[in-house]
Write a protein that holds these residues in place. Structure first.
Motif, PDB file in Angstrom:
ATOM      1  N   MET A 123       0.847  -1.199   0.000  1.00  0.00           N
ATOM      2  CA  MET A 123       0.000   0.000   0.000  1.00  0.00           C
ATOM      3  C   MET A 123       0.889   1.259   0.000  1.00  0.00           C
ATOM      4  O   MET A 123       1.736   1.396   0.884  1.00  0.00           O
ATOM      5  N   PRO A 124       0.725   2.153  -0.965  1.00  0.00           N
ATOM      6  CA  PRO A 124       1.486   3.411  -0.878  1.00  0.00           C
ATOM      7  C   PRO A 124       0.933   4.242   0.277  1.00  0.00           C
ATOM      8  O   PRO A 124      -0.253   4.121   0.601  1.00  0.00           O
ATOM      9  N   PRO A 125       1.769   5.089   0.907  1.00  0.00           N
ATOM     10  CA  PRO A 125       1.276   5.861   2.056  1.00  0.00           C
ATOM     11  C   PRO A 125       0.100   6.758   1.687  1.00  0.00           C
ATOM     12  O   PRO A 125      -0.797   6.959   2.487  1.00  0.00           O
ATOM     13  N   SER A 126       0.085   7.298   0.463  1.00  0.00           N
ATOM     14  CA  SER A 126      -1.054   8.127   0.032  1.00  0.00           C
ATOM     15  C   SER A 126      -1.024   8.231  -1.487  1.00  0.00           C
ATOM     16  O   SER A 126      -0.007   7.929  -2.127  1.00  0.00           O
ATOM     17  N   LEU A 127      -2.137   8.696  -2.044  1.00  0.00           N
ATOM     18  CA  LEU A 127      -2.180   8.876  -3.502  1.00  0.00           C
ATOM     19  C   LEU A 127      -1.217   9.970  -3.954  1.00  0.00           C
ATOM     20  O   LEU A 127      -0.617   9.884  -5.019  1.00  0.00           O
ATOM     21  N   GLU A 128      -1.031  10.999  -3.087  1.00  0.00           N
ATOM     22  CA  GLU A 128      -0.118  12.096  -3.435  1.00  0.00           C
ATOM     23  C   GLU A 128       1.312  11.564  -3.562  1.00  0.00           C
ATOM     24  O   GLU A 128       2.041  11.883  -4.492  1.00  0.00           O
ATOM     25  N   ILE A 129       1.695  10.706  -2.619  1.00  0.00           N
ATOM     26  CA  ILE A 129       3.059  10.161  -2.655  1.00  0.00           C
ATOM     27  C   ILE A 129       3.214   9.233  -3.853  1.00  0.00           C
ATOM     28  O   ILE A 129       4.248   9.233  -4.527  1.00  0.00           O
ATOM     29  N   LEU A 130       2.161   8.486  -4.151  1.00  0.00           N
ATOM     30  CA  LEU A 130       2.200   7.612  -5.328  1.00  0.00           C
ATOM     31  C   LEU A 130       2.438   8.455  -6.591  1.00  0.00           C
ATOM     32  O   LEU A 130       3.262   8.106  -7.442  1.00  0.00           O
ATOM     33  N   GLU A 131       1.748   9.573  -6.670  1.00  0.00           N
ATOM     34  CA  GLU A 131       1.909  10.456  -7.838  1.00  0.00           C
ATOM     35  C   GLU A 131       3.342  10.975  -7.929  1.00  0.00           C
ATOM     36  O   GLU A 131       3.948  10.953  -8.992  1.00  0.00           O
ATOM     37  N   GLN A 132       3.890  11.401  -6.791  1.00  0.00           N
ATOM     38  CA  GLN A 132       5.291  11.877  -6.790  1.00  0.00           C
ATOM     39  C   GLN A 132       6.234  10.793  -7.288  1.00  0.00           C
ATOM     40  O   GLN A 132       7.138  11.042  -8.080  1.00  0.00           O
ATOM     41  N   ARG A 133       6.012   9.563  -6.823  1.00  0.00           N
ATOM     42  CA  ARG A 133       6.908   8.456  -7.221  1.00  0.00           C
ATOM     43  C   ARG A 133       6.799   8.173  -8.716  1.00  0.00           C
ATOM     44  O   ARG A 133       7.790   7.941  -9.390  1.00  0.00           O
ATOM     45  N   LEU A 134       5.555   8.191  -9.211  1.00  0.00           N
ATOM     46  CA  LEU A 134       5.358   7.919 -10.643  1.00  0.00           C
ATOM     47  C   LEU A 134       6.063   8.980 -11.488  1.00  0.00           C
ATOM     48  O   LEU A 134       6.663   8.668 -12.510  1.00  0.00           O
ATOM     49  N   ARG A 135       5.996  10.232 -11.016  1.00  0.00           N
ATOM     50  CA  ARG A 135       6.626  11.305 -11.780  1.00  0.00           C
ATOM     51  C   ARG A 135       8.147  11.212 -11.697  1.00  0.00           C
ATOM     52  O   ARG A 135       8.848  11.430 -12.674  1.00  0.00           O
ATOM     53  N   SER A 136       8.659  10.863 -10.522  1.00  0.00           N
ATOM     54  CA  SER A 136      10.113  10.905 -10.362  1.00  0.00           C
ATOM     55  C   SER A 136      10.801   9.779 -11.124  1.00  0.00           C
ATOM     56  O   SER A 136      11.945   9.900 -11.510  1.00  0.00           O
ATOM     57  N   ARG A 137      10.096   8.669 -11.397  1.00  0.00           N
ATOM     58  CA  ARG A 137      10.806   7.609 -12.125  1.00  0.00           C
ATOM     59  C   ARG A 137      10.881   7.868 -13.631  1.00  0.00           C
ATOM     60  O   ARG A 137      11.638   7.214 -14.330  1.00  0.00           O
ATOM     61  N   LYS A 138      10.097   8.861 -14.084  1.00  0.00           N
ATOM     62  CA  LYS A 138      10.204   9.372 -15.463  1.00  0.00           C
ATOM     63  C   LYS A 138      10.120   8.284 -16.542  1.00  0.00           C
ATOM     64  O   LYS A 138      10.807   8.353 -17.569  1.00  0.00           O
ATOM     65  N   THR A 139       9.326   7.240 -16.308  1.00  0.00           N
ATOM     66  CA  THR A 139       9.183   6.204 -17.337  1.00  0.00           C
ATOM     67  C   THR A 139       7.870   6.359 -18.090  1.00  0.00           C
ATOM     68  O   THR A 139       7.680   5.724 -19.113  1.00  0.00           O
ATOM     69  N   GLU A 140       6.959   7.203 -17.593  1.00  0.00           N
ATOM     70  CA  GLU A 140       5.668   7.366 -18.260  1.00  0.00           C
ATOM     71  C   GLU A 140       5.429   8.837 -18.607  1.00  0.00           C
ATOM     72  O   GLU A 140       5.857   9.727 -17.860  1.00  0.00           O
ATOM     73  N   ASN A 141       4.703   9.069 -19.703  1.00  0.00           N
ATOM     74  CA  ASN A 141       4.326  10.447 -20.011  1.00  0.00           C
ATOM     75  C   ASN A 141       3.097  10.837 -19.173  1.00  0.00           C
ATOM     76  O   ASN A 141       2.536  10.018 -18.459  1.00  0.00           O
ATOM     77  N   GLU A 142       2.699  12.126 -19.297  1.00  0.00           N
ATOM     78  CA  GLU A 142       1.641  12.652 -18.434  1.00  0.00           C
ATOM     79  C   GLU A 142       0.334  11.851 -18.580  1.00  0.00           C
ATOM     80  O   GLU A 142      -0.318  11.518 -17.585  1.00  0.00           O
ATOM     81  N   GLU A 143      -0.005  11.495 -19.816  1.00  0.00           N
ATOM     82  CA  GLU A 143      -1.256  10.766 -20.037  1.00  0.00           C
ATOM     83  C   GLU A 143      -1.215   9.420 -19.292  1.00  0.00           C
ATOM     84  O   GLU A 143      -2.178   9.025 -18.633  1.00  0.00           O
ATOM     85  N   LYS A 144      -0.072   8.748 -19.396  1.00  0.00           N
ATOM     86  CA  LYS A 144       0.046   7.439 -18.735  1.00  0.00           C
ATOM     87  C   LYS A 144       0.018   7.591 -17.219  1.00  0.00           C
ATOM     88  O   LYS A 144      -0.549   6.760 -16.508  1.00  0.00           O
ATOM     89  N   ILE A 145       0.630   8.669 -16.715  1.00  0.00           N
ATOM     90  CA  ILE A 145       0.628   8.901 -15.259  1.00  0.00           C
ATOM     91  C   ILE A 145      -0.819   9.062 -14.785  1.00  0.00           C
ATOM     92  O   ILE A 145      -1.243   8.457 -13.804  1.00  0.00           O
ATOM     93  N   GLN A 146      -1.601   9.859 -15.527  1.00  0.00           N
ATOM     94  CA  GLN A 146      -2.994  10.096 -15.127  1.00  0.00           C
ATOM     95  C   GLN A 146      -3.803   8.797 -15.151  1.00  0.00           C
ATOM     96  O   GLN A 146      -4.599   8.526 -14.264  1.00  0.00           O
ATOM     97  N   ARG A 147      -3.558   7.962 -16.169  1.00  0.00           N
ATOM     98  CA  ARG A 147      -4.283   6.689 -16.263  1.00  0.00           C
ATOM     99  C   ARG A 147      -3.922   5.777 -15.096  1.00  0.00           C
ATOM    100  O   ARG A 147      -4.761   5.109 -14.510  1.00  0.00           O
ATOM    101  N   ARG A 148      -2.641   5.755 -14.760  1.00  0.00           N
ATOM    102  CA  ARG A 148      -2.197   4.877 -13.671  1.00  0.00           C
ATOM    103  C   ARG A 148      -2.758   5.367 -12.325  1.00  0.00           C
ATOM    104  O   ARG A 148      -3.104   4.566 -11.470  1.00  0.00           O
ATOM    105  N   LEU A 149      -2.877   6.698 -12.185  1.00  0.00           N
ATOM    106  CA  LEU A 149      -3.421   7.218 -10.917  1.00  0.00           C
ATOM    107  C   LEU A 149      -4.904   6.877 -10.782  1.00  0.00           C
ATOM    108  O   LEU A 149      -5.364   6.512  -9.693  1.00  0.00           O
TER     109      LEU A 149
END
Ligand code: 5GP
Length: 187
Positions: A123-149
């Motif tokens: 379980m990630p600590p929160s959705l906000e932290i999950l979003e930060q992690r997804l952005r920092s790994r830089k493997t997905e573009n913005e559209e993919k980040i939004q879909r994953r969230l």
């Protein structure tokens, strides 16, 4: 009767399960890793046949038609599936196996292997932290980040029902907790 255990470890994308699985496998060479098939493009640093078997859509369809998958899901635009031959490899050798799958894949493994499957949700600590992690790994573009969230919200709801839940607010603690759960099933 002692069955070899099939540990389905799952979390929303960016939840940290890949890092956790990597360390647990290093510490436990006796546990095998189920290499899934996928149609998603290979990321830099990945090796075909190590993280995944990277297949074309046609090759994946052939696996489905030949009933060679224990389960499969379409996630985003790509297919991911657990190979029956990977599960057989573990069960025939009497070895435990770790699966890196989404929540639905974990449920399917549990349905097919009720005596062997152990479901663990990271379980990630929160959705906000999950979003930060997804952005920092830089493997997905913005559209993919939004879909994953947006998918993560559904996954968190299902994950809450899993028998083992580990909050990944500190990676080394989450690794140790995962290892402790796994060890409690190894006899
Ligand atoms: P990624 O593209 O980041 O490697 O994986 C995306 C998602 O697909 C992750 O949640 C991962 O656990 C899941 N996944 C990987 N392999 C399989 C599989 O064989 N079956 C299912 N159902 N999900 C998988």
């Amino acid at each position: 009767m002692n069955y070899p255990k099939l540990f389905a470890i799952t979390s929303p994308s960016g939840g940290g399960k890949t890092s956790i699985i990597k360390v647990v496998l290093e510490r436990h060479p006796e546990i095998k890793f189920s290499i899934s098939a996928t149609t998603r493009p290979m990321r830099s640093g990945e090796v075909n046949g190590r993280e995944y078997f990277f297949l074309s859509q046609e090759e994946f369809q052939t696996l489905i038609e030949h009933d060679e998958l224990v389960e499969y899901e379409q996630l985003y635009t790509d297919y991911y599936g657990t190979l029956q031959r990977e599960v057989n490899r573990a069960l025939q050798a009497g070895s435990c196996m770790i699966f890196d799958v989404d929540v639905k894949g974990a449920r399917s493994i549990q349905q097919k292997y009720p005596n062997e499957a152990v479901l663990i949700f990271i379980m990630p600590p929160s959705l906000e932290i999950l979003e930060q992690r997804l952005r920092s790994r830089k493997t997905e573009n913005e559209e993919k980040i939004q879909r994953r969230l947006s998918r993560a919200k559904m996954e968190l709801e299902i994950g809450k029902t899993f028998p083992h839940i580990i909050v990944n607010d500190d990676l080394s603690r989450a690794i140790n907790e995962t290892e402790n759960i796994i060890q409690s099933y190894l006899s």
